[in-house]
Design an enzyme around this catalytic site. Structure first.
Site, PDB file in Angstrom:
ATOM      1  N   ILE A 167       0.839  -1.207   0.000  1.00  0.00           N
ATOM      2  CA  ILE A 167       0.000   0.000   0.000  1.00  0.00           C
ATOM      3  C   ILE A 167       0.877   1.262   0.000  1.00  0.00           C
ATOM      4  O   ILE A 167       0.568   2.248  -0.675  1.00  0.00           O
ATOM      5  CB  ILE A 167      -0.935  -0.007   1.249  1.00  0.00           C
ATOM      6  CG1 ILE A 167      -1.904  -1.197   1.182  1.00  0.00           C
ATOM      7  CG2 ILE A 167      -1.702   1.303   1.369  1.00  0.00           C
ATOM      8  CD1 ILE A 167      -2.664  -1.465   2.487  1.00  0.00           C
ATOM      9  N   TYR A 178      -1.581  -8.227  16.915  1.00  0.00           N
ATOM     10  CA  TYR A 178      -1.752  -7.308  15.768  1.00  0.00           C
ATOM     11  C   TYR A 178      -2.987  -6.421  15.985  1.00  0.00           C
ATOM     12  O   TYR A 178      -2.919  -5.198  15.857  1.00  0.00           O
ATOM     13  CB  TYR A 178      -1.895  -8.123  14.482  1.00  0.00           C
ATOM     14  CG  TYR A 178      -2.077  -7.285  13.232  1.00  0.00           C
ATOM     15  CD1 TYR A 178      -0.987  -6.675  12.619  1.00  0.00           C
ATOM     16  CD2 TYR A 178      -3.339  -7.098  12.653  1.00  0.00           C
ATOM     17  CE1 TYR A 178      -1.145  -5.907  11.472  1.00  0.00           C
ATOM     18  CE2 TYR A 178      -3.510  -6.329  11.505  1.00  0.00           C
ATOM     19  CZ  TYR A 178      -2.403  -5.741  10.920  1.00  0.00           C
ATOM     20  OH  TYR A 178      -2.568  -4.974   9.786  1.00  0.00           O
ATOM     21  N   LYS A 197      -3.153  -2.229  16.596  1.00  0.00           N
ATOM     22  CA  LYS A 197      -3.879  -1.301  15.717  1.00  0.00           C
ATOM     23  C   LYS A 197      -4.936  -0.515  16.512  1.00  0.00           C
ATOM     24  O   LYS A 197      -5.184   0.657  16.225  1.00  0.00           O
ATOM     25  CB  LYS A 197      -4.519  -2.063  14.549  1.00  0.00           C
ATOM     26  CG  LYS A 197      -3.512  -2.617  13.555  1.00  0.00           C
ATOM     27  CD  LYS A 197      -2.756  -1.508  12.825  1.00  0.00           C
ATOM     28  CE  LYS A 197      -1.855  -2.038  11.720  1.00  0.00           C
ATOM     29  NZ  LYS A 197      -1.113  -0.980  11.030  1.00  0.00           N
TER      30      LYS A 197
HETATM   31  N1  LIG Z   1      -2.606  -5.419   3.201  1.00  0.00           N
HETATM   32  C1  LIG Z   1      -3.756  -5.392   3.844  1.00  0.00           C
HETATM   33  O1  LIG Z   1      -4.717  -6.105   3.512  1.00  0.00           O
HETATM   34  C2  LIG Z   1      -3.953  -4.447   5.014  1.00  0.00           C
HETATM   35  C3  LIG Z   1      -5.219  -4.378   5.601  1.00  0.00           C
HETATM   36  C4  LIG Z   1      -5.397  -3.497   6.661  1.00  0.00           C
HETATM   37  C5  LIG Z   1      -4.347  -2.719   7.101  1.00  0.00           C
HETATM   38  N2  LIG Z   1      -3.131  -2.826   6.532  1.00  0.00           N
HETATM   39  C6  LIG Z   1      -2.046  -1.980   7.051  1.00  0.00           C
HETATM   40  O2  LIG Z   1      -1.559  -1.199   5.975  1.00  0.00           O
HETATM   41  C7  LIG Z   1      -0.157  -0.978   6.139  1.00  0.00           C
HETATM   42  C8  LIG Z   1       0.597  -1.438   4.889  1.00  0.00           C
HETATM   43  O3  LIG Z   1       0.343  -2.816   4.709  1.00  0.00           O
HETATM   44  P1  LIG Z   1       0.873  -3.637   3.426  1.00  0.00           P
HETATM   45  O4  LIG Z   1       0.051  -4.863   3.340  1.00  0.00           O
HETATM   46  O5  LIG Z   1       0.965  -2.718   2.263  1.00  0.00           O
HETATM   47  O6  LIG Z   1       2.334  -4.055   3.935  1.00  0.00           O
HETATM   48  P2  LIG Z   1       3.552  -4.730   3.116  1.00  0.00           P
HETATM   49  O7  LIG Z   1       3.180  -4.966   1.696  1.00  0.00           O
HETATM   50  O8  LIG Z   1       4.014  -5.878   3.938  1.00  0.00           O
HETATM   51  O9  LIG Z   1       4.637  -3.560   3.157  1.00  0.00           O
HETATM   52  C9  LIG Z   1       5.131  -3.165   4.383  1.00  0.00           C
HETATM   53  C10 LIG Z   1       6.174  -2.096   4.201  1.00  0.00           C
HETATM   54  O10 LIG Z   1       6.729  -1.829   5.497  1.00  0.00           O
HETATM   55  C11 LIG Z   1       8.127  -2.043   5.438  1.00  0.00           C
HETATM   56  N3  LIG Z   1       8.601  -2.592   6.697  1.00  0.00           N
HETATM   57  C12 LIG Z   1       8.245  -3.737   7.295  1.00  0.00           C
HETATM   58  N4  LIG Z   1       8.943  -3.919   8.421  1.00  0.00           N
HETATM   59  C13 LIG Z   1       9.774  -2.853   8.533  1.00  0.00           C
HETATM   60  C14 LIG Z   1      10.757  -2.460   9.462  1.00  0.00           C
HETATM   61  N5  LIG Z   1      11.064  -3.224  10.515  1.00  0.00           N
HETATM   62  N6  LIG Z   1      11.417  -1.305   9.270  1.00  0.00           N
HETATM   63  C15 LIG Z   1      11.153  -0.541   8.194  1.00  0.00           C
HETATM   64  N7  LIG Z   1      10.242  -0.860   7.272  1.00  0.00           N
HETATM   65  C16 LIG Z   1       9.557  -2.000   7.430  1.00  0.00           C
HETATM   66  C17 LIG Z   1       8.335  -3.018   4.295  1.00  0.00           C
HETATM   67  O11 LIG Z   1       9.687  -2.933   3.877  1.00  0.00           O
HETATM   68  P3  LIG Z   1      10.364  -4.096   2.947  1.00  0.00           P
HETATM   69  O12 LIG Z   1      10.073  -3.664   1.542  1.00  0.00           O
HETATM   70  O13 LIG Z   1      11.809  -4.013   3.306  1.00  0.00           O
HETATM   71  O14 LIG Z   1       9.722  -5.390   3.329  1.00  0.00           O
HETATM   72  C18 LIG Z   1       7.320  -2.499   3.301  1.00  0.00           C
HETATM   73  O15 LIG Z   1       7.820  -1.354   2.647  1.00  0.00           O
HETATM   74  C19 LIG Z   1       0.249  -1.728   7.413  1.00  0.00           C
HETATM   75  O16 LIG Z   1       0.239  -0.825   8.500  1.00  0.00           O
HETATM   76  C20 LIG Z   1      -0.844  -2.767   7.572  1.00  0.00           C
HETATM   77  O17 LIG Z   1      -0.994  -3.140   8.921  1.00  0.00           O
HETATM   78  C21 LIG Z   1      -2.914  -3.673   5.490  1.00  0.00           C
END
Ligand SMILES: NC(=O)c1ccc[n+]([C@@H]2O[C@H](COP(=O)([O-])OP(=O)(O)OC[C@H]3O[C@@H](n4cnc5c(N)ncnc54)[C@H](OP(=O)(O)O)[C@@H]3O)[C@@H](O)[C@H]2O)c1
Length: 177
Positions: A15, A166, A170
């Protein structure tokens, strides 16, 4: 929205990367954040190529380290005199077994709550220099599934379950927002 300076944590994937790309398309100055320099550089180049906007930079920090978050905020302040929008996007689920950071904190609550809270506090003076600053925290519908908050188990000291950790992280993020 255009001509804003925008920092998006965790924007090397998912995202966050899509958000960074869309905001760059609108002509903003976008600072991509990641923990991997090579990946962040590649994502910046991709965003510049797809949007035609060269005002795309990156900053590196491991958000599981509060010390690194402090270092990152100092680095940000040396490069930018103000920040218009902080998007605390980085967040994740962890495994079935409780994990602890090198600084001794449970990982889920560190990445999803402590990191955005600390980064926001450290960048507040920089946000206050903006004429209309915004802070956006990415939460999740899972905030409803963490059960009842137990402050004697705030960092899963007594019991750990992935979904509960988790969901509650949140919920607490919503409260701090
Ligand atoms: N995806 C969903 O369905 C969903 C639903 C509800 C809420 N959310 C929330 O939306 C947000 C984004 O989710 P996403 O699914 O897009 O996540 P994602 O695809 O897993 O991407 C996570 C990002 O955070 C970075 N990251 C993870 N651990 C880190 C650390 N220790 N230090 C620095 N950077 C770090 C990752 O870096 P790397 O590139 O190095 O891995 C990546 O850029 C999150 O807060 C999640 O909880 C997601």
């Amino acid at each position: 929205m255009e001509n804003k300076t925008i920092l998006i944590t965790g924007s090397t994937d998912g995202i966050g990367k899509i958000t960074a790309t869309e905001l760059a398309k609108q002509g903003n100055t976008v600072i991509v954040h990641g923990r991997n320099k090579a990946k962040a550089e590649k994502v910046c180049e991709e965003i510049k190529a797809t949007t035609g906007n060269n005002k795309v930079d990156y900053i590196i920090a491991d958000l599981l380290s509060l010390a690194d978050i402090k270092r990152m905020s100092e680095e940000f302040k040396t490069k930018y005199d103000h920040l218009d929008v902080l998007i605390n996007n980085a967040g994740a689920f962890f495994g079935k077994v409780k994990e602890t950071t090198n600084e001794g904190f449970e990982k889920t609550i560190t990445l999803n709550l402590f990191a955005p809270f600390l980064l926001t506090q450290l960048l507040l003076p920089t946000l206050e220099k903006s004429r209309s600053a915004r802070i956006i925290n990415l939460y999740s519908a899972m905030h409803k599934n963490g059960g009842k908050p137990d402050f004697n188990n705030f960092q899963s000291e007594k019991v750990y379950a992935t979904n509960k950790a988790y969901g509650l992280s949140k919920l607490y993020l919503i409260w701090t927002t």
